[in-house]
Design a protein around this motif. Sequence first.
Motif, PDB file in Angstrom:
ATOM      1  N   SER A  64      22.893  43.723  35.323  1.00 62.51           N
ATOM      2  CA  SER A  64      23.223  42.554  36.139  1.00 62.51           C
ATOM      3  C   SER A  64      23.362  42.899  37.622  1.00 62.51           C
ATOM      4  N   MET A  65      23.247  44.164  37.956  1.00 60.68           N
ATOM      5  CA  MET A  65      23.402  44.588  39.352  1.00 60.68           C
ATOM      6  C   MET A  65      22.135  44.273  40.140  1.00 60.68           C
ATOM      7  N   SER A  66      22.330  43.648  41.290  1.00 62.55           N
ATOM      8  CA  SER A  66      21.205  43.445  42.203  1.00 62.55           C
ATOM      9  C   SER A  66      21.756  43.315  43.616  1.00 62.55           C
ATOM     10  N   ILE A  67      20.895  43.602  44.575  1.00 56.16           N
ATOM     11  CA  ILE A  67      21.302  43.518  45.967  1.00 56.16           C
ATOM     12  C   ILE A  67      21.516  42.047  46.310  1.00 56.16           C
ATOM     13  N   TYR A  80      26.653  49.909  43.339  1.00 57.26           N
ATOM     14  CA  TYR A  80      25.910  50.330  42.155  1.00 57.26           C
ATOM     15  C   TYR A  80      26.494  51.622  41.573  1.00 57.26           C
ATOM     16  N   TRP A  81      26.698  52.649  42.427  1.00 57.12           N
ATOM     17  CA  TRP A  81      27.181  53.940  41.921  1.00 57.12           C
ATOM     18  C   TRP A  81      28.616  53.851  41.425  1.00 57.12           C
ATOM     19  N   GLU A  82      29.404  52.959  42.030  1.00 54.90           N
ATOM     20  CA  GLU A  82      30.756  52.749  41.531  1.00 54.90           C
ATOM     21  C   GLU A  82      30.699  52.203  40.101  1.00 54.90           C
ATOM     22  N   MET A  83      29.825  51.237  39.872  1.00 53.85           N
ATOM     23  CA  MET A  83      29.658  50.676  38.532  1.00 53.85           C
ATOM     24  C   MET A  83      29.082  51.746  37.586  1.00 53.85           C
ATOM     25  N   GLU A  86      31.517  54.090  36.086  1.00 52.55           N
ATOM     26  CA  GLU A  86      32.450  53.518  35.121  1.00 52.55           C
ATOM     27  C   GLU A  86      31.837  53.413  33.725  1.00 52.55           C
ATOM     28  N   ILE A  87      30.620  53.856  33.560  1.00 45.40           N
ATOM     29  CA  ILE A  87      29.935  53.798  32.272  1.00 45.40           C
ATOM     30  C   ILE A  87      29.979  55.178  31.637  1.00 45.40           C
ATOM     31  N   GLU A  88      30.417  55.213  30.387  1.00 45.97           N
ATOM     32  CA  GLU A  88      30.476  56.490  29.683  1.00 45.97           C
ATOM     33  C   GLU A  88      29.090  56.875  29.183  1.00 45.97           C
ATOM     34  N   GLY A  89      28.809  58.160  29.221  1.00 50.76           N
ATOM     35  CA  GLY A  89      27.547  58.656  28.697  1.00 50.76           C
ATOM     36  C   GLY A  89      26.586  59.050  29.799  1.00 50.76           C
ATOM     37  N   GLU A  90      25.505  59.656  29.392  1.00 48.53           N
ATOM     38  CA  GLU A  90      24.466  60.107  30.311  1.00 48.53           C
ATOM     39  C   GLU A  90      23.301  59.131  30.258  1.00 48.53           C
ATOM     40  N   TYR A  91      23.158  58.349  31.303  1.00 51.44           N
ATOM     41  CA  TYR A  91      22.101  57.348  31.348  1.00 51.44           C
ATOM     42  C   TYR A  91      21.305  57.460  32.641  1.00 51.44           C
ATOM     43  N   ASN A  92      20.938  58.651  33.006  1.00 54.29           N
ATOM     44  CA  ASN A  92      20.236  58.863  34.270  1.00 54.29           C
ATOM     45  C   ASN A  92      18.913  58.106  34.341  1.00 54.29           C
ATOM     46  N   ASP A  93      18.178  58.076  33.230  1.00 56.41           N
ATOM     47  CA  ASP A  93      16.903  57.356  33.232  1.00 56.41           C
ATOM     48  C   ASP A  93      17.115  55.856  33.423  1.00 56.41           C
ATOM     49  N   VAL A  94      18.188  55.335  32.850  1.00 57.98           N
ATOM     50  CA  VAL A  94      18.525  53.926  33.002  1.00 57.98           C
ATOM     51  C   VAL A  94      18.955  53.651  34.446  1.00 57.98           C
ATOM     52  N   ALA A  95      19.665  54.588  35.044  1.00 59.86           N
ATOM     53  CA  ALA A  95      20.124  54.416  36.425  1.00 59.86           C
ATOM     54  C   ALA A  95      18.940  54.217  37.361  1.00 59.86           C
ATOM     55  N   ILE A  96      17.915  54.994  37.180  1.00 60.67           N
ATOM     56  CA  ILE A  96      16.742  54.907  38.047  1.00 60.67           C
ATOM     57  C   ILE A  96      16.081  53.542  37.911  1.00 60.67           C
ATOM     58  N   THR A  98      17.312  50.663  36.588  1.00 60.53           N
ATOM     59  CA  THR A  98      18.130  49.505  36.916  1.00 60.53           C
ATOM     60  C   THR A  98      18.406  49.397  38.414  1.00 60.53           C
ATOM     61  N   PHE A  99      18.525  50.540  39.099  1.00 56.32           N
ATOM     62  CA  PHE A  99      18.719  50.472  40.551  1.00 56.32           C
ATOM     63  C   PHE A  99      17.493  49.831  41.196  1.00 56.32           C
ATOM     64  N   LYS A 100      16.325  50.304  40.793  1.00 53.97           N
ATOM     65  CA  LYS A 100      15.070  49.762  41.325  1.00 53.97           C
ATOM     66  C   LYS A 100      14.935  48.279  41.000  1.00 53.97           C
ATOM     67  N   ALA A 101      15.270  47.896  39.781  1.00 55.26           N
ATOM     68  CA  ALA A 101      15.145  46.491  39.367  1.00 55.26           C
ATOM     69  C   ALA A 101      16.086  45.583  40.153  1.00 55.26           C
ATOM     70  N   GLY A 102      17.164  46.135  40.675  1.00 55.81           N
ATOM     71  CA  GLY A 102      18.116  45.349  41.450  1.00 55.81           C
ATOM     72  C   GLY A 102      17.675  45.069  42.874  1.00 55.81           C
ATOM     73  N   LEU A 103      16.577  45.689  43.284  1.00 55.54           N
ATOM     74  CA  LEU A 103      16.044  45.460  44.634  1.00 55.54           C
ATOM     75  C   LEU A 103      14.975  44.374  44.576  1.00 55.54           C
ATOM     76  N   PRO A 104      14.872  43.550  45.616  1.00 52.22           N
ATOM     77  CA  PRO A 104      13.802  42.549  45.621  1.00 52.22           C
ATOM     78  C   PRO A 104      12.431  43.228  45.651  1.00 52.22           C
ATOM     79  N   ALA A 105      11.430  42.561  45.114  1.00 55.32           N
ATOM     80  CA  ALA A 105      10.071  43.124  45.017  1.00 55.32           C
ATOM     81  C   ALA A 105       9.528  43.532  46.383  1.00 55.32           C
ATOM     82  N   GLU A 106       9.928  42.824  47.449  1.00 55.96           N
ATOM     83  CA  GLU A 106       9.393  43.124  48.788  1.00 55.96           C
ATOM     84  C   GLU A 106      10.171  44.226  49.520  1.00 55.96           C
ATOM     85  N   HIS A 107      11.242  44.749  48.921  1.00 50.77           N
ATOM     86  CA  HIS A 107      12.040  45.799  49.572  1.00 50.77           C
ATOM     87  C   HIS A 107      11.220  47.089  49.651  1.00 50.77           C
ATOM     88  N   ASP A 108      11.227  47.722  50.814  1.00 50.98           N
ATOM     89  CA  ASP A 108      10.437  48.943  51.014  1.00 50.98           C
ATOM     90  C   ASP A 108      10.808  50.049  50.034  1.00 50.98           C
TER      91      ASP A 108
END
Length: 149
Positions: A64-67, A80-83, A86-96, A98-108
């Motif tokens: 649900s995170m987006s800019i 984003y990093w604060e949230m 707060e999540i237990e576990g190793e989800y580095n692939d998900v972090a990459i 979901t962070f990208k998905a939270g940016l608008p398509a036109e963001h550099d």
Amino acid sequence: MAIYSKDEALMCKVFPSNLGPVAMRWFNGLRANFIDSFKKLTRAFGARFITCNRVPRPLRSLLSMSIREGETLKAYSNRYWEMFNEIEGEYNDVAISTFKAGLPAEHDLRKSLTGKPVTSVHQLMDWIDKYRRVEENQLQRMRKSKRII
């Protein structure tokens, strides 16, 4: 506290040295002779301040995170990093992803992450830093030009 673990009375006396102002008011408000052991003190403290315990957030919180409109990359990444932390576990692939998905398509930054995908959270953070610095420089130039006009 571990140093004093054999002396309960001393542990009770040292306990408040680590408290903040709210917890200190609670401690000072305890009735005389209400606490007769360190175990009872820690139970009373836990019962009073249970709301301060952090419950881990579910992984779906990242989805649900987006800019936000008008939000800087720095503010979004801090949120984003604060949230994420707060999540237990190793989800580095998900972090990459979901962070990208939270940016608008036109963001550099999103365009760059799509064109050349990152493979680690460390690499993602480096890219974010790079684009954050560019954004901050642009904002400084805009502020300067407004002062000149």
